[in-house]
Design a protein around this motif. Sequence first.
Motif, mmCIF file in Angstrom:
data_model
loop_
_atom_site.group_PDB
_atom_site.id
_atom_site.type_symbol
_atom_site.label_atom_id
_atom_site.label_comp_id
_atom_site.label_asym_id
_atom_site.label_seq_id
_atom_site.Cartn_x
_atom_site.Cartn_y
_atom_site.Cartn_z
ATOM 1 N N VAL A 1 -6.442 -7.600 8.233
ATOM 2 C CA VAL A 1 -5.380 -8.549 8.071
ATOM 3 C C VAL A 1 -4.674 -8.415 6.667
ATOM 4 N N GLY A 2 -5.590 -7.996 5.766
ATOM 5 C CA GLY A 2 -4.922 -7.501 4.513
ATOM 6 C C GLY A 2 -3.728 -5.818 4.750
ATOM 7 N N ALA B 1 2.751 -2.989 5.644
ATOM 8 C CA ALA B 1 4.154 -3.676 6.070
ATOM 9 C C ALA B 1 5.036 -3.471 4.734
ATOM 10 N N GLY B 2 4.324 -3.817 3.964
ATOM 11 C CA GLY B 2 5.128 -4.205 2.943
ATOM 12 C C GLY B 2 5.676 -2.700 2.485
ATOM 13 N N ALA C 1 -2.577 -4.632 6.905
ATOM 14 C CA ALA C 1 -1.344 -4.133 7.806
ATOM 15 C C ALA C 1 -0.488 -5.157 7.023
ATOM 16 N N ALA C 2 -0.548 -5.932 6.287
ATOM 17 C CA ALA C 2 0.319 -6.995 5.223
ATOM 18 C C ALA C 2 0.015 -5.483 4.228
ATOM 19 N N LEU C 3 -0.048 -4.325 3.848
ATOM 20 C CA LEU C 3 0.242 -4.037 2.455
ATOM 21 C C LEU C 3 0.726 -2.390 3.431
#
Length: 219
Positions: A188-189, A195-196, A191-193
């Motif tokens: 999850v983390g 995306a950022g 993927a968020a990174l």
Amino acid sequence: MARPRTPLLDRQRIVQTALRLVDEAGDLTMPALAGALKVSPSALYHHVTGRAEIVALMRAELVRVIGERSLWDRPWDDALRGWARAYREAFAAHPGIIRLLATAPLAEPFMHEVYERAVVTLEAAGFAREEVMGVITALESFILGSALDLVAPAVMVDAVDRAATPRLADALAAVPAGRHRADQAFEVGLAALIAGYRVLLTGDRGPGAVAGHPISDQA
């Protein structure tokens, strides 16, 4: 007295013992290492120049399993994912070394080569030069925390009072069991990174953003 058929000491044995000591104690001293190897401290200096070189050798041992040069031939996001996953597994195998390596300067040429490949890949993807090291450092900080999470107790939030915090209790009940919990949080983390980072490439940073700083601290 007959000599032993195999040397009592070599660099590989020194490195493996140092890794074990750091895993156990979170630090490394030459006297402790000599004691674990059952040799005098002076004997170590026939093989290494000192503690700094041993730290470099331990870093090299971990980096050796992180991935091949071809990793950086992939698209930037695939390369970062592959690097992050391999990096996390390598550090999870030796969690005690995280603090030691995270606070030791990267003076080794082989580490410079690793970062050179990462910088080339990210700049080719379009990341601004002034942001590239921030991208790498943020990812590494996340990886190191995720590696520690892999070896954390299975239950980190315990004795929750459902009556007082029902939503927290439900969220905890939904967490996967065993290693799956840490793996889920990591993915999850990550993927968020990623995306950022894509936001950095597109330039759509939101209101108040300034170059190099996704969230402005100006009023």
